[in-house]
Write a protein that holds these residues in place. Sequence first.
Motif, PDB file in Angstrom:
ATOM      1  N   PHE A   1       0.862  -1.179   0.000  1.00  0.00           N
ATOM      2  CA  PHE A   1       0.000   0.000   0.000  1.00  0.00           C
ATOM      3  C   PHE A   1       0.897   1.226   0.000  1.00  0.00           C
ATOM      4  CE2 PHE A   1      -2.828  -3.228   1.380  1.00  0.00           C
ATOM      5  CZ  PHE A   1      -4.117  -2.797   1.128  1.00  0.00           C
ATOM      6  N   ILE A   2       0.577   2.193  -0.851  1.00  0.00           N
ATOM      7  CA  ILE A   2       1.314   3.449  -0.909  1.00  0.00           C
ATOM      8  C   ILE A   2       0.340   4.557  -0.540  1.00  0.00           C
ATOM      9  CG2 ILE A   2       2.640   5.026  -2.365  1.00  0.00           C
ATOM     10  CD1 ILE A   2       3.400   2.597  -4.090  1.00  0.00           C
ATOM     11  N   ALA A   3       0.658   5.296   0.523  1.00  0.00           N
ATOM     12  CA  ALA A   3      -0.217   6.354   1.047  1.00  0.00           C
ATOM     13  C   ALA A   3      -1.612   5.798   1.333  1.00  0.00           C
ATOM     14  CB  ALA A   3      -0.280   7.535   0.099  1.00  0.00           C
ATOM     15  N   GLY A   4      -1.679   4.551   1.811  1.00  0.00           N
ATOM     16  CA  GLY A   4      -2.938   3.932   2.179  1.00  0.00           C
ATOM     17  C   GLY A   4      -3.739   3.346   1.034  1.00  0.00           C
ATOM     18  N   ILE A   5      -3.219   3.414  -0.188  1.00  0.00           N
ATOM     19  CA  ILE A   5      -3.916   2.910  -1.374  1.00  0.00           C
ATOM     20  C   ILE A   5      -3.212   1.643  -1.859  1.00  0.00           C
ATOM     21  CG2 ILE A   5      -4.600   3.424  -3.750  1.00  0.00           C
ATOM     22  CD1 ILE A   5      -4.572   6.413  -2.904  1.00  0.00           C
ATOM     23  N   TYR A   6      -4.009   0.593  -2.109  1.00  0.00           N
ATOM     24  CA  TYR A   6      -3.449  -0.677  -2.569  1.00  0.00           C
ATOM     25  C   TYR A   6      -2.706  -0.484  -3.891  1.00  0.00           C
ATOM     26  CZ  TYR A   6      -3.123  -5.491  -4.202  1.00  0.00           C
ATOM     27  OH  TYR A   6      -2.652  -6.698  -4.664  1.00  0.00           O
ATOM     28  N   PHE A   7      -1.459  -1.001  -3.953  1.00  0.00           N
ATOM     29  CA  PHE A   7      -0.630  -0.910  -5.154  1.00  0.00           C
ATOM     30  C   PHE A   7      -0.567  -2.260  -5.870  1.00  0.00           C
ATOM     31  CE2 PHE A   7       3.569  -1.143  -7.223  1.00  0.00           C
ATOM     32  CZ  PHE A   7       3.468  -0.085  -8.083  1.00  0.00           C
ATOM     33  N   ASP A   8      -0.133  -3.296  -5.148  1.00  0.00           N
ATOM     34  CA  ASP A   8       0.020  -4.617  -5.765  1.00  0.00           C
ATOM     35  C   ASP A   8       0.513  -5.605  -4.717  1.00  0.00           C
ATOM     36  OD1 ASP A   8       0.029  -6.537  -7.737  1.00  0.00           O
ATOM     37  OD2 ASP A   8       1.644  -5.655  -8.924  1.00  0.00           O
ATOM     38  N   TYR A   9       0.358  -6.891  -5.016  1.00  0.00           N
ATOM     39  CA  TYR A   9       1.004  -7.933  -4.218  1.00  0.00           C
ATOM     40  C   TYR A   9       2.458  -7.961  -4.666  1.00  0.00           C
ATOM     41  CZ  TYR A   9       2.224 -12.474  -2.308  1.00  0.00           C
ATOM     42  OH  TYR A   9       2.843 -13.482  -1.602  1.00  0.00           O
ATOM     43  N   ILE A  10       3.384  -7.948  -3.727  1.00  0.00           N
ATOM     44  CA  ILE A  10       4.799  -7.896  -4.111  1.00  0.00           C
ATOM     45  C   ILE A  10       5.571  -9.054  -3.501  1.00  0.00           C
ATOM     46  CG2 ILE A  10       4.834  -5.390  -4.397  1.00  0.00           C
ATOM     47  CD1 ILE A  10       6.378  -5.313  -1.681  1.00  0.00           C
ATOM     48  N   GLU A  11       6.667  -9.356  -4.161  1.00  0.00           N
ATOM     49  CA  GLU A  11       7.651 -10.303  -3.659  1.00  0.00           C
ATOM     50  C   GLU A  11       9.018  -9.668  -3.842  1.00  0.00           C
ATOM     51  OE1 GLU A  11       7.182 -13.942  -5.836  1.00  0.00           O
ATOM     52  OE2 GLU A  11       5.422 -14.533  -4.676  1.00  0.00           O
ATOM     53  N   LEU A  12       9.698  -9.407  -2.731  1.00  0.00           N
ATOM     54  CA  LEU A  12      11.062  -8.896  -2.782  1.00  0.00           C
ATOM     55  C   LEU A  12      12.000 -10.064  -2.533  1.00  0.00           C
ATOM     56  CD1 LEU A  12      10.682  -5.640  -0.649  1.00  0.00           C
ATOM     57  CD2 LEU A  12      10.383  -5.909  -3.094  1.00  0.00           C
TER      58      LEU A  12
END
Length: 132
Positions: A118-129
């Motif tokens: 989440f960026i600034a409380g807004i869903y961005f994506d499912y991530i894998e680092l």
Amino acid sequence: MKMVKRYAGILMMLTLLVGFTSCEDDEDIYDDLIGRTWVGDLGFGYDDDPIKSAIRLDGNGMGIDYLSYYRDGSPWRDLPFKWGVEYGTLFIDYGAGYDLREIRGVHVEGRYLCGDLFIAGIYFDYIELRMD
């Protein structure tokens, strides 16, 4: 009156169980994350010009993001941040001028740090680092 005491006791036990479980999970997550470098997309850049993050999480709540940034010719840019884990969420705070990053439901699967970004409380994506 007996019923009230019984339900109060059950409620107290559930509260303690949830409280202890969440603290233990956060500590386990914290231990899995520190001292490592995790590489992947944390939502910087644009689709046609992505920026790769390589974040290192230190045990003092501070970290550094070695951004791979190619548009202006410089291959790496260091961006310090503060971080913490609370209730299963990894918070990454780059400070003024940058939106707060949250990785909710953060967990480590083998060599991957996974969760919903989440960026600034807004869903961005499912991530894998990936652990580097």
